[in-house]
Design an enzyme around this catalytic site. Structure first.
Site, PDB file in Angstrom:
ATOM      1  N   HIS A 192      42.007  -2.162 -46.437  1.00  0.00           N
ATOM      2  CA  HIS A 192      40.795  -1.326 -46.389  1.00  0.00           C
ATOM      3  C   HIS A 192      40.001  -1.535 -45.102  1.00  0.00           C
ATOM      4  O   HIS A 192      38.785  -1.360 -45.069  1.00  0.00           O
ATOM      5  CB  HIS A 192      39.883  -1.629 -47.576  1.00  0.00           C
ATOM      6  CG  HIS A 192      40.421  -1.212 -48.916  1.00  0.00           C
ATOM      7  ND1 HIS A 192      41.434  -1.882 -49.554  1.00  0.00           N
ATOM      8  CD2 HIS A 192      40.069  -0.197 -49.744  1.00  0.00           C
ATOM      9  CE1 HIS A 192      41.681  -1.300 -50.727  1.00  0.00           C
ATOM     10  NE2 HIS A 192      40.870  -0.282 -50.860  1.00  0.00           N
TER      11      HIS A 192
ATOM     12  N   HIS B 211      42.167  -2.591 -58.426  1.00  0.00           N
ATOM     13  CA  HIS B 211      41.825  -3.694 -57.512  1.00  0.00           C
ATOM     14  C   HIS B 211      40.338  -3.718 -57.148  1.00  0.00           C
ATOM     15  O   HIS B 211      39.934  -4.372 -56.200  1.00  0.00           O
ATOM     16  CB  HIS B 211      42.701  -3.635 -56.241  1.00  0.00           C
ATOM     17  CG  HIS B 211      42.475  -2.429 -55.358  1.00  0.00           C
ATOM     18  ND1 HIS B 211      43.507  -1.776 -54.710  1.00  0.00           N
ATOM     19  CD2 HIS B 211      41.358  -1.755 -54.987  1.00  0.00           C
ATOM     20  CE1 HIS B 211      43.026  -0.775 -54.009  1.00  0.00           C
ATOM     21  NE2 HIS B 211      41.717  -0.744 -54.146  1.00  0.00           N
TER      22      HIS B 211
ATOM     23  N   HIS C  71      38.838   8.082 -58.237  1.00  0.00           N
ATOM     24  CA  HIS C  71      37.541   7.600 -57.756  1.00  0.00           C
ATOM     25  C   HIS C  71      37.186   8.201 -56.407  1.00  0.00           C
ATOM     26  O   HIS C  71      38.046   8.519 -55.601  1.00  0.00           O
ATOM     27  CB  HIS C  71      37.418   6.081 -57.734  1.00  0.00           C
ATOM     28  CG  HIS C  71      38.317   5.272 -56.835  1.00  0.00           C
ATOM     29  ND1 HIS C  71      39.685   5.335 -56.847  1.00  0.00           N
ATOM     30  CD2 HIS C  71      38.016   4.302 -55.921  1.00  0.00           C
ATOM     31  CE1 HIS C  71      40.186   4.449 -55.989  1.00  0.00           C
ATOM     32  NE2 HIS C  71      39.203   3.810 -55.398  1.00  0.00           N
TER      33      HIS C  71
ATOM     34  N   GLU D 188      44.845   6.471 -53.804  1.00  0.00           N
ATOM     35  CA  GLU D 188      45.489   5.153 -53.961  1.00  0.00           C
ATOM     36  C   GLU D 188      46.649   5.184 -54.951  1.00  0.00           C
ATOM     37  O   GLU D 188      47.429   4.247 -55.012  1.00  0.00           O
ATOM     38  CB  GLU D 188      44.446   4.106 -54.390  1.00  0.00           C
ATOM     39  CG  GLU D 188      43.491   3.758 -53.255  1.00  0.00           C
ATOM     40  CD  GLU D 188      42.475   2.676 -53.623  1.00  0.00           C
ATOM     41  OE1 GLU D 188      41.812   2.178 -52.712  1.00  0.00           O
ATOM     42  OE2 GLU D 188      42.324   2.332 -54.808  1.00  0.00           O
TER      43      GLU D 188
HETATM   44  C1  DHB Z   1      35.810   0.465 -55.298  1.00  0.00           C
HETATM   45  C2  DHB Z   1      37.090   0.964 -55.472  1.00  0.00           C
HETATM   46  C3  DHB Z   1      38.080   0.714 -54.510  1.00  0.00           C
HETATM   47  O1  DHB Z   1      39.359   1.177 -54.595  1.00  0.00           O
HETATM   48  C4  DHB Z   1      37.772  -0.056 -53.388  1.00  0.00           C
HETATM   49  O2  DHB Z   1      38.772  -0.326 -52.533  1.00  0.00           O
HETATM   50  C5  DHB Z   1      36.505  -0.536 -53.203  1.00  0.00           C
HETATM   51  C6  DHB Z   1      35.512  -0.272 -54.146  1.00  0.00           C
HETATM   52  C7  DHB Z   1      34.768   0.680 -56.330  1.00  0.00           C
HETATM   53  O3  DHB Z   1      35.045   1.295 -57.367  1.00  0.00           O
HETATM   54  O4  DHB Z   1      33.644   0.190 -56.172  1.00  0.00           O
HETATM   55 FE    FE Z   2      40.543   0.591 -52.969  1.00  0.00          FE
END
Ligand code: DHB
Ligand code: FE
Length: 280
Positions: free
Chosen positions: A59, A12, A193, A240
């Site tokens: 978020h 997402h 991430h 996530e």
């Molecule tokens: C990014 C990833 C995410 O899950 C998010 O909610 C906001 C930004 C990113 O990779 O930049």
């Molecule tokens: Fe996210």
């Protein structure tokens, strides 16, 4: 009765929305990512769901650190989109199905999942980008939505085992609804991430691949990781993956993989997309 036609996992990340807005899906940077969705579109054209149960993590748009439910279910006739600062466009409200939402809420509480109920809920990039990815030429998308938020913002987060169990309650909650609706489950977010701190940019391909493999036939194996194990292995925001576990739990005991694609862009976040169907 309502039927669950299958489940989808999808990234997402905000930059997807900007890539779509700028029409650069076939640029060499983005092509391997967007190509992973062609088979998903073919599958959706085939099964034609009426409703998408969108399992996503707010978020900071609806809930903030002062007031953050672990699980929250939307029960509104429509859901307004807003941008939290990523420069993403907003869209006309997404259509809800409040009657189905209330049925799901009744059933979840009966099954002892004491969720928050939201008669108003805003939707952020974790909902909007998957909608744009899954139904790219259709705005508004041809489905009603039931948004379900899972906390990944403020610790303590729900345990992976709790999320799988939540999904196991969600499946029967949907399928006991007395209308002939076809429902697709969408788990958004992932994969490895970390957006800030010393390990910003941390990606763990091996762990991502393990998650994609185990999610299909052995989701219980993923519940052996604690949230802190996942933070360590997959980065702070790698948690996530719990949205995927909710989706998988709702599909039931056995599934077959219809499609799967994994891509690491040059940016922060590994992206995995899968389509799972129930197996007999
Ligand atoms: C990014 C990833 C995410 O899950 C998010 O909610 C906001 C930004 C990113 O990779 O930049
Ligand atoms: Fe996210």
């Amino acid at each position: 009765m309502a039927t669950i036609v299958g489940g989808i996992t999808t990234s997402h990340i905000p930059s997807i929305g900007n890539a779509i807005s700028n029409g650069i899906q076939s640029d060499p940077y983005w092509a391997p990512f967007f190509e992973g969705y062609a088979e998903v579109h073919a599958w959706l054209d085939d099964v034609k769901p009426d409703v998408a149960v969108m399992i996503f993590n707010d978020h900071g748009l609806n809930f903030f650190l002062d007031n953050l439910p672990t699980f929250a279910v939307g029960a509104a006739p429509e859901y307004r989109s807003e941008d939290e600062g990523w420069g993403l466009p907003t869209f006309p409200p997404y259509r809800g199905d409040a009657a189905l939402s209330w049925h799901i809420i009744d059933s979840l509480i009966d099954q002892e999942f004491d969720i928050a109920t939201c008669q108003e809920m805003l939707v952020d990039h974790a909902f909007i980008n998957p909608m744009r990815l899954l139904w790219p030429d259709q705005n508004p998308p041809p489905i009603a939505a039931v948004p379900i938020h899972i906390n990944t913002v403020q610790h303590p987060l729900p345990k992976p085992s709790r999320c799988l169990d939540f999904g196991k309650a969600l499946g029967p909650a949907i399928e006991s609804y007395d209308e002939d609706l076809k429902v697709v489950l969408v788990g958004t977010g992932g994969m490895s991430h970390q957006l800030d701190g010393k390990r910003a940019g941390h990606i763990n391909k091996e762990f991502d691949k393990l998650c994609m493999e185990k999610l299909v036939d052995e989701p219980e194996a993923l519940t052996e990781f604690s949230i802190h194990d996942i933070v360590r292995l997959a980065g702070t925001q790698g948690t996530e993956i719990i949205m995927w576990l909710v989706m998988r739990g709702a599909l039931g005991a056995r599934v077959k993989k219809v499609h799967s694609s994994y891509h690491i862009p040059i940016s922060n976040t590994a992206a995995g997309v899968m389509v799972l169907e129930r197996a007999a």
